[in-house]
Design an enzyme around this catalytic site. Structure first.
Site, PDB file in Angstrom:
ATOM      1  CB  ALA A 204      -0.942  -0.002   1.213  1.00  0.00           C
ATOM      2  CG  HIS A 205       4.881   1.747   2.020  1.00  0.00           C
ATOM      3  ND1 HIS A 205       6.055   2.417   1.768  1.00  0.00           N
ATOM      4  CD2 HIS A 205       5.201   0.439   2.059  1.00  0.00           C
ATOM      5  CE1 HIS A 205       7.054   1.536   1.686  1.00  0.00           C
ATOM      6  NE2 HIS A 205       6.549   0.326   1.849  1.00  0.00           N
ATOM      7  CB  THR A 244      -5.495  -9.919  14.323  1.00  0.00           C
ATOM      8  OG1 THR A 244      -5.760 -10.912  15.301  1.00  0.00           O
ATOM      9  CG2 THR A 244      -6.618  -8.894  14.313  1.00  0.00           C
ATOM     10  CB  CYS A 330      20.910   1.176  -1.153  1.00  0.00           C
ATOM     11  SG  CYS A 330      20.341   2.079  -2.571  1.00  0.00           S
TER      12      CYS A 330
HETATM   13  C1  PLP Z   1       9.439  -1.063  -1.424  1.00  0.00           C
HETATM   14  C2  PLP Z   1       9.676  -2.334  -2.145  1.00  0.00           C
HETATM   15  C3  PLP Z   1       9.561  -3.574  -1.499  1.00  0.00           C
HETATM   16  C4  PLP Z   1       9.296  -3.677  -0.015  1.00  0.00           C
HETATM   17  O1  PLP Z   1       7.995  -3.316   0.308  1.00  0.00           O
HETATM   18  P1  PLP Z   1       7.558  -3.156   1.835  1.00  0.00           P
HETATM   19  O2  PLP Z   1       6.088  -3.036   1.785  1.00  0.00           O
HETATM   20  O3  PLP Z   1       8.225  -1.918   2.319  1.00  0.00           O
HETATM   21  O4  PLP Z   1       8.013  -4.373   2.564  1.00  0.00           O
HETATM   22  C5  PLP Z   1       9.726  -4.708  -2.240  1.00  0.00           C
HETATM   23  N1  PLP Z   1       9.995  -4.661  -3.559  1.00  0.00           N
HETATM   24  C6  PLP Z   1      10.126  -3.506  -4.212  1.00  0.00           C
HETATM   25  C7  PLP Z   1      10.408  -3.508  -5.666  1.00  0.00           C
HETATM   26  C8  PLP Z   1       9.982  -2.306  -3.526  1.00  0.00           C
HETATM   27  O5  PLP Z   1      10.118  -1.152  -4.193  1.00  0.00           O
END
Ligand code: PLP
Length: 406
Positions: A204-205, A244, A330
């Site tokens: 989602a984020h 949950t 990174c």
């Molecule tokens: C951000 C990202 C993730 C990790 O996602 P999270 O929800 O932060 O665990 C995995 N794969 C790619 C390509 C990403 O850009």
């Protein structure tokens, strides 16, 4: 005087939550605080209805059936569940997995874990433009191959892989196909069933929803795919992921998916123009290089190397005003160059001098114009101070220099 707002051009790391998303989440922290697994009262039913609705919103965005969405804590967990879950579930069929050198750490490190547990993993190289050569992928498939995992769009360069061709190869050889589509979902059309992808991770984020909630798409028919659960517990999510459910997060994720569906096309059109403007202006500077195939790329991303300038140092010159990511550091405090750019054949110097700009729904034209100026000044400043730049300007062939041995 009004102080200048910090310009956020790091949307590939995370996107801000859309205010419309937050608004829909709020009641689920308060009056609608139920557990979606509570079957005996109103609170539980309300939470369950909200989760069902979000599942519908998300499945519509990716052209899937609601039952094909497994909620997780994010794409890291989805990737782990897909790889480890398929490896365990299909152990009898084989132990070979194919992935790319340019995948996210959540894929690469899960593969390394599996290698310690009997998996054989092929890490395919990419071409200089970041794309895979599908002939090389096909040649890597063996009788014991169970899974191909290829990201839809790369987080550092925005490069979009030829998903349909990869799916056709997997189909032909009867191999499952997983994609980490975290950077693509909600920004371009990503319909796994239509393409022939059997498992797909997203979060989602990265699409204007909340942090800490994601999903794994798992195909339920033609073929019916199953993954072995990686956590034991109450058997939620069709037994594939116990725990949950994060109801407010899922509600926000659903709303983010609905908005993405409505606004994806207009966001992409607006952002690609802004991105192209940024890229054109910065490319006018001497000795720059755009990294990744520009014809198969996400609309909001641009990765540029500013030769003879160290990316981390460059970033320091403007990070009070513009937030971006550099091609180094990174992970932790290490100053290792980006493994993604190195895998694309960039030398350490070019990888070290790269900056990733990732625009988003809330990026304005004014912000892009300001960023161009700030970055340009930063590059000029760094180069003025740089003995290497001076040598380059004096016509010294930098490749011929013998740097003293350490
Ligand atoms: C951000 C990202 C993730 C990790 O996602 P999270 O929800 O932060 O665990 C995995 N794969 C790619 C390509 C990403 O850009």
């Amino acid at each position: 005087m009004e102080s200048r707002r910090l310009i956020y051009l790091d949307n590939n790391s995370t996107t801000p939550c859309d205010p419309r998303v937050v608004e829909t989440m709020v009641p689920y922290f308060f009056e609608k605080h139920g557990n979606a697994a509570s079957r005996s009262h109103q609170f539980g039913w309300e939470a369950e209805d909200a989760v069902d609705y979000a599942r519908e919103q998300i499945s519509k965005l990716i052209g899937a059936d609601e039952k094909e969405i497994i909620f997780t804590s994010g794409a890291t967990e989805s990737n782990n569940l897909a790889l480890k879950g398929v490896f365990e579930m299909y152990a009898k069929k084989g132990n070979h997995i194919i992935t790319l050198e340019t995948e996210h750490k959540a894929i690469l490190d899960a593969c390394k874990y599996l290698e310690k547990h009997g998996a054989e993993v092929t890490y395919l190289k990419v071409e200089e433009d970041g794309l895979i050569d599908t002939a090389k992928l096909e040649a890597a498939i063996k009788p014991n191959t169970v899974l191909v995992s290829v990201m839809w769009a790369n987080n550092e360069t925005g490069v979009i892989q030829p998903m349909r061709e990869i799916a056709q190869i997997c189909e032909k050889h009867g191999v499952l196909f997983h994609s980490d589509a975290t950077q693509a979902v909600g920004k371009i059309i990503t319909h796994p069933r239509e393409i022939g992808i059997h498992l797909m991770s997203f979060t989602a984020h990265k699409m204007y929803g909340p942090k800490g909630v994601g999903a794994l798409y798992v195909s339920r028919k033609n073929p019916r795919v199953k993954v072995t659960a990686q956590m034991d517990g109450g058997g939620h999510e069709r037994g594939m992921r116990s725990g949950t459910l994060n109801v407010p997060g899922i509600v926000g994720f659903g709303k983010a998916a609905e908005i993405a569906m409505q606004e994806m096309a207009s966001d992409a059109a607006r952002l690609s123009k802004l991105r192209d403007h940024l890229e054109t202006e910065l490319s006018k500077m001497e000795e720059t290089k755009v990294n990744g195939n520009v014809n198969s790329r996400m609309p909001h991303v641009c990765n540029i190397s500013f030769k003879h300038v160290e990316g981390e140092g460059l970033m320091m010159t403007f990070n009070q005003n513009v937030a971006v990511s550099s091609g180094s550091a990174c992970t932790s405090a290490s100053l290792e160059p980006s493994y993604v750019l190195v895998a694309m054949g960039l030398g350490d110097d070019l990888a070290h001098s790269s900056i990733r700009f990732s625009l988003g729904r809330f990026t304005t034209e004014k912000e892009v114009d300001d960023a161009i100026e700030l970055v340009r000044n930063g590059v000029n400043h760094m180069r003025e101070l740089s003995p290497i730049w001076e040598m380059y300007k004096d016509g010294v062939d930098l490749t011929k220099i013998e740097w003293s041995a350490h």
